[in-house]
Design an enzyme around this catalytic site. Structure first.
Site, PDB file in Angstrom:
ATOM      1  N   ASP A 100       1.020  -0.793  -0.135  1.00 47.54           N
ATOM      2  CA  ASP A 100       0.168  -0.164  -0.221  1.00 47.54           C
ATOM      3  C   ASP A 100       1.067   1.563  -0.150  1.00 47.54           C
ATOM      4  OD1 ASP A 100      -1.473   2.240   0.552  1.00 47.54           O
ATOM      5  OD2 ASP A 100      -2.706   1.011   2.594  1.00 47.54           O
ATOM      6  N   CYS A 131      -9.390   6.188   9.561  1.00 49.90           N
ATOM      7  CA  CYS A 131      -9.355   5.250   8.866  1.00 49.90           C
ATOM      8  C   CYS A 131      -8.343   3.945   9.679  1.00 49.90           C
ATOM      9  CB  CYS A 131      -9.457   5.419   7.474  1.00 49.90           C
ATOM     10  SG  CYS A 131     -10.874   6.621   6.698  1.00 49.90           S
TER      11      CYS A 131
END
Lengths: 158, 416
Positions: free
Chosen positions: B210, B374
């Site tokens: 990521d 998040c």
């Protein structure tokens, strides 16, 4: 300092007093209804404990962690509805939630009790949930139908 | 302050004060104050050249891509495919067949979960870390529900670093994929991604990085990383929202089943059977975000012009300076203190809720992110509901940090 004044309107002394030393904070041993609410935006949590006898809200406490607005709103809520009939507690919750749903409402007098001190929150769309979390949770605890009322609130009755 | 800013940029070849003029949005006042935009980890701002590239495309070149024989369709296709080539060069991929445009990092990871994930079965394991953004957790949890695969988690320590010894123990013959962030969005931790990837690679395990928070801050070379997938978003690197990239190693991508079906991803369609298009188009069903890709290409040109190495060096200087400055504020606790960090400073101030901080700072023109970012598992690790997060980009200066410090002092006075 217009900006400073706006901030002072949001964080009135009433709000800060309640948030620093919230009333009726903690669990309630005699509770026979409770609900927990979450604010997914900021992770705030609020659990409301009710002691209900003969259609009356004889005792109410809350616990949780949240911002100053959230804590003050919950604290003021306990002062406002403690000792009320279930119907009038529910009506107060409706009144608060409706009032905060209407950003245009200029007059804060329709807010019950000290909640008027939180009226300026309506100018901050991202903060409205902070003010309404405790009241939504109260409504969930009162109705015992939390999961159909809002996805943010879970409940269990004991 | 300007002279300080110039001084701090010395040696990096960047002049942030001058660069700020490239970003129209930074020239405004917010709530009566100079805007100090310290929320680039949530979304960076765009330079004029990116905005102009998008406008120019819509004003002169727009048509659908890969379809028409007319001039505009050629121009649109050339611009869109030109952007793909820019992405390839920027991350040093071997071929544009390995560059799939997506809506963003989230969709890129979902693509892998839904396509490659079809080849996983109950009992297979995927390793992620406790640092992950929800985008690198939830798609795997959904896959686990569908297929019975198991999600294993590399824990972090109290500095916010991955515990590599535990990772080594998690790797086993059932591990099918290691999917880990290169930079934590919540804490800024730079993970030892080379070591993580090498350990998986030596066992023949596929890897996904990521890169959403890494790519705006440092040069990226997917071949040097030797990862199978690298996912990132345009809007964190001065490009548009709604465009992102999945880099996928061709030898892996070619065997992956299609994910979404529709136009552009097929060669022929009939009711007796359909044949799929070649790479990367097989994974780009429907009319793509053409303007988004072109805008991303313009952002890459802009970043290349500054030089990612120079950006990295300047941001590290500013991060170091800002961290030391914030440490002097009484009652401020830093969350995430790994020695190796990208431009993120997460903190709490003396029991003042992050949301209250966010509102008070906004009144001083300071934009930061507040909450769980998040990354709820990270917050859970530290036993906190959230943090205030100031995140840096190369267009930030010491003046932004001073404005943050002044605003924090006011917040402390009001609510502390």
């Amino acid at each position: 300092m217009a900006v400073q004044e706006q901030l002072q309107a949001l964080y009135r002394s009433t709000v800060l007093e309640h948030s620093r030393a919230p009333h009726h904070f903690g669990q309630l041993a005699t509770s026979n209804r409770q609900a927990t609410g979450h604010n997914p935006l900021c992770g705030d949590k609020c659990t409301v404990y009710l002691e209900v006898a003969n259609d009356e809200l004889t005792e109410i406490t809350f616990e949780g962690a949240g911002c100053a607005i959230c804590m003050a709103s919950a604290s003021i809520m306990t002062d406002t509805v403690r000792g009320c009939s279930l119907a009038s507690a529910s009506a107060a919750a409706d009144q608060v939630l409706e009032s905060f749903a209407d950003r245009q409402a200029a007059d804060h007098s329709e807010l019950p009790g000290d909640m008027a001190a939180l009226g300026a929150v309506r100018q901050y769309p991202s903060r409205i949930r902070c003010a309404t979390l405790a009241w939504q949770t109260l409504q969930a605890a009162l109705t015992g139908k939390a999961q159909t009322v809002t996805t943010e609130v879970t409940t269990n009755q004991s | 302050m300007n002279s300080a800013a110039e001084k701090q940029a010395a040696g990096t070849g960047l002049d942030p004060e001058k660069l700020r003029a490239d970003f129209p949005i930074l020239a405004q006042q917010v709530n009566g104050h100079r805007l100090a935009y310290l929320d680039s980890a949530a979304s960076a701002q765009r330079p004029r050249v990116v905005i102009d590239a998008i406008s120019h495309y819509y004003e002169h070149d727009h048509a659908n891509v890969h379809r028409g024989v007319h001039t505009l369709s050629h121009r649109a296709t050339d611009a869109y495919e030109g952007a793909r080539e820019k992405v390839r060069q920027f991350i040093k991929a071997g071929s544009t067949r390995e560059i799939v445009f997506t809506r963003g990092t989230t969709e890129a990871i979902n693509l892998v979960a839904n396509s490659l994930g079809q080849t996983f079965s109950a009992g297979d394991e995927i390793i992620v870390s406790e640092l992950e953004h929800h985008a690198n957790i939830v798609p795997w949890q959904m896959l686990a529900e569908r297929t019975g695969i198991r999600l294993r988690v590399i824990p972090i320590n109290d500095a916010g670093e991955l515990q590599l010894d535990v990772y080594q123990d998690l790797l086993n013959e059932r591990t099918r994929l290691v999917s880990v962030t290169q930079v934590s969005n919540a804490l800024g931790t730079v993970t030892p991604i080379q070591e993580i990837l090498a350990a998986a690679r030596s066992r023949g395990i596929l890897t996904l990085v990521d890169g959403a928070q890494a790519i705006p801050h440092q040069p990226i070379d997917v071949q040097a990383l030797d990862c199978d997938f690298y996912a990132f978003s345009g809007h964190k690197m001065c490009g548009p929202t709604g465009i992102g990239v999945l880099y996928a190693r061709e030898s892996v991508l070619k065997d992956m089943p299609p994910w979404q079906g529709g136009g552009d991803m097929i060669l022929t369609v009939s009711f007796t059977g359909t044949t799929y298009n070649e790479l990367p188009y097989r994974f780009e069903a429907g009319t793509p975000n053409i303007a988004g890709a072109i805008g991303l290409g313009a952002a890459i040109d802009y970043l290349d012009g500054l030089g990612m190495a120079a950006i990295a060096e300047y941001e590290q200087q500013l991060l170091h300076w800002a961290t030391e400055r914030l440490r002097t504020i009484p009652g401020l606790q830093l969350v995430g203190t790994a020695p190796s960090k990208a431009g993120v400073i997460s903190f709490n101030l003396d029991g003042i809720h992050a949301h209250d901080l966010g509102t008070i700072l906004d009144h001083q023109g300071v934009a930061i992110r507040t909450g769980h970012h998040c990354a709820m598992p990270v917050m859970e690790h530290f036993g906190i509901a959230g943090t205030a997060r100031a995140s840096l980009a190369f267009y930030n200066t010491r003046e932004d940090i001073e404005q943050l410090v002044t605003a924090l002092e006011l917040a402390h006075k009001m609510l502390g």
